[in-house]
Design a protein around this motif. Structure first.
Motif, PDB file in Angstrom:
ATOM      1  N   PRO A   4      27.800  32.225  60.408  1.00  0.00           N
ATOM      2  CA  PRO A   4      29.248  32.079  60.202  1.00  0.00           C
ATOM      3  C   PRO A   4      29.852  33.320  59.557  1.00  0.00           C
ATOM      4  N   LEU A   5      31.155  33.409  59.637  1.00  0.00           N
ATOM      5  CA  LEU A   5      31.905  34.392  58.873  1.00  0.00           C
ATOM      6  C   LEU A   5      32.267  33.721  57.556  1.00  0.00           C
ATOM      7  N   VAL A   6      31.964  34.365  56.438  1.00  0.00           N
ATOM      8  CA  VAL A   6      32.171  33.767  55.116  1.00  0.00           C
ATOM      9  C   VAL A   6      33.350  34.446  54.425  1.00  0.00           C
ATOM     10  N   VAL A   7      34.233  33.630  53.848  1.00  0.00           N
ATOM     11  CA  VAL A   7      35.392  34.146  53.125  1.00  0.00           C
ATOM     12  C   VAL A   7      35.337  33.671  51.677  1.00  0.00           C
ATOM     13  N   GLY A   8      35.507  34.597  50.739  1.00  0.00           N
ATOM     14  CA  GLY A   8      35.629  34.225  49.340  1.00  0.00           C
ATOM     15  C   GLY A   8      37.070  33.856  49.040  1.00  0.00           C
ATOM     16  N   VAL A   9      37.305  32.643  48.517  1.00  0.00           N
ATOM     17  CA  VAL A   9      38.661  32.186  48.225  1.00  0.00           C
ATOM     18  C   VAL A   9      38.783  31.847  46.738  1.00  0.00           C
ATOM     19  N   ASP A  10      39.990  32.042  46.201  1.00  0.00           N
ATOM     20  CA  ASP A  10      40.231  31.688  44.795  1.00  0.00           C
ATOM     21  C   ASP A  10      41.641  31.143  44.581  1.00  0.00           C
ATOM     22  N   GLY A  11      42.348  30.840  45.661  1.00  0.00           N
ATOM     23  CA  GLY A  11      43.697  30.300  45.554  1.00  0.00           C
ATOM     24  C   GLY A  11      44.783  31.353  45.482  1.00  0.00           C
ATOM     25  N   SER A  12      44.419  32.616  45.355  1.00  0.00           N
ATOM     26  CA  SER A  12      45.420  33.685  45.266  1.00  0.00           C
ATOM     27  C   SER A  12      45.964  34.033  46.641  1.00  0.00           C
ATOM     28  N   ALA A  94      27.482  34.774  43.659  1.00  0.00           N
ATOM     29  CA  ALA A  94      27.491  33.726  44.678  1.00  0.00           C
ATOM     30  C   ALA A  94      27.789  34.313  46.053  1.00  0.00           C
ATOM     31  N   LEU A  95      28.742  35.231  46.127  1.00  0.00           N
ATOM     32  CA  LEU A  95      29.110  35.797  47.422  1.00  0.00           C
ATOM     33  C   LEU A  95      28.034  36.724  47.970  1.00  0.00           C
ATOM     34  N   VAL A  96      27.385  37.473  47.087  1.00  0.00           N
ATOM     35  CA  VAL A  96      26.280  38.315  47.552  1.00  0.00           C
ATOM     36  C   VAL A  96      25.182  37.440  48.161  1.00  0.00           C
ATOM     37  N   LYS A  97      24.876  36.314  47.528  1.00  0.00           N
ATOM     38  CA  LYS A  97      23.872  35.393  48.078  1.00  0.00           C
ATOM     39  C   LYS A  97      24.344  34.791  49.397  1.00  0.00           C
ATOM     40  N   GLU A  98      25.640  34.465  49.485  1.00  0.00           N
ATOM     41  CA  GLU A  98      26.172  33.935  50.738  1.00  0.00           C
ATOM     42  C   GLU A  98      25.990  34.941  51.871  1.00  0.00           C
ATOM     43  N   GLY A  99      26.026  36.220  51.525  1.00  0.00           N
ATOM     44  CA  GLY A  99      25.881  37.250  52.541  1.00  0.00           C
ATOM     45  C   GLY A  99      24.534  37.270  53.226  1.00  0.00           C
ATOM     46  N   HIS A 100      23.516  36.634  52.625  1.00  0.00           N
ATOM     47  CA  HIS A 100      22.198  36.593  53.253  1.00  0.00           C
ATOM     48  C   HIS A 100      22.228  35.801  54.556  1.00  0.00           C
ATOM     49  N   ASN A 101      23.183  34.894  54.678  1.00  0.00           N
ATOM     50  CA  ASN A 101      23.271  34.050  55.875  1.00  0.00           C
ATOM     51  C   ASN A 101      24.676  34.098  56.459  1.00  0.00           C
TER      52      ASN A 101
END
Length: 288
Positions: A4-12, A94-101
């Motif tokens: 998948p394509l992963v997006v980091g979100v924070d409400g901004s 967390a996002l760096v780890k998400e980047g593994h997949n």
């Protein structure tokens, strides 16, 4: 199975613009979109303490954030498969780890003191420096609206050999049906003089020819059907690529990763364009 394509979100607003851009990108790639929100609030404080303090639980807030982002993505691209995740971790780790997949990570800018689109936030910078997949940071467009490409061009900064950045840029250009501009910066070292036997008389021409040869060498694995425009430009690579970003829909640069090295792994060129590019920047890791 496609990652998948992963997006980091924070409400901004910057992160919601990243959701818009990533939804379009996921549709182009034909992959799922994964929306991730990360915070340490739950780990250290917990819902019980939140109630004692009279503050909303981070769990509720996290769910609100990812659900709002998911609604935005589905509203923009109804055909997308969208999943969400909230994690009790520091966002950068967390996002760096998400980047593994992940096929790629997409992030918004997050500056401070009212200049959010002029300075790159620490999370985006850290992830770009450490992720082992491409990281795309949404720069440009001060109104926080992701728009379809208006320049019809992808630009890639080219080194001395075929690279992951070049391959990534070729694929991005093909998906969009636009030309790829491959840019090689060159300089005539100040310490060399025209007395040198190899450059006597025409030093600049010699260095430009070397740059053109290096550019051809770096593009030798590009498929012949790809639409690639070659350009050599005199000047520091950082300035050359920043200038090119004003006429690009995406600027692609590579950055070296050294296995086992835990330090900051982001070269000067990538660091500069992440802070100052006029368009989105894709940082593609290159294995040393």
């Amino acid at each position: 199975m496609e990652l998948p394509l992963v997006v980091g979100v924070d409400g901004s607003e910057p992160s919601l613009r990243a959701v818009d851009w990533a939804a379009d990108e996921a549709a182009l790639r034909g992959v799922a979109l994964r929306l991730v929100y990360a915070s340490l609030w739950e780990r250290y404080e917990g819902a019980a303490l939140a109630r004692d303090l009279g503050k909303p639980s981070e769990e509720v807030r996290a769910q609100d954030i990812v659900e709002a982002a998911a609604r935005r993505a589905r509203g923009r691209r109804p055909e997308l498969a969208v999943t969400t995740e909230s994690l009790p971790e520091e966002p950068e780790y967390a996002l760096v780890k998400e980047g593994h997949n992940a096929a790629a990570l997409v992030l918004g800018t997050r500056g401070r003191s009212g200049v959010a689109d002029l300075l790159l936030g620490s999370v985006s910078l850290f992830v770009a420096a450490h992720a082992d997949c491409p990281v795309i940071v949404l720069r440009g467009n001060n109104d926080n609206q992701a728009r379809a490409g208006v320049h019809g061009r992808i630009v890639v900064g080219v080194g001395d050999a075929p690279s992951a950045a070049v391959r990534f840029a070729v694929q991005e250009a093909e998906r969009r049906g636009v030309p790829l501009e491959a840019v090689r910066a060159w300089r005539c070292p100040a310490h060399e003089t025209v007395d040198h036997p190899l450059i006597a008389g025409e030093p600049e021409r010699v260095y430009e020819e070397r740059a053109a040869e290096a550019l051809e060498g770096a593009l030798r694995e590009v498929p012949p059907q790809a639409k690639v425009q070659r350009r050599t430009v005199e000047g520091p690579a950082r300035k050359v690529l920043l200038a090119a970003s004003h006429e690009a829909d995406l600027l692609v640069v590579g950055t070296r990763r050294r296995p086992g090295h835990l330090g900051f792994q982001l070269g000067r060129v990538a660091h500069t364009v992440l802070h100052h590019s006029a368009c989105p920047v894709a940082v593609v890791p290159e294995r040393a």
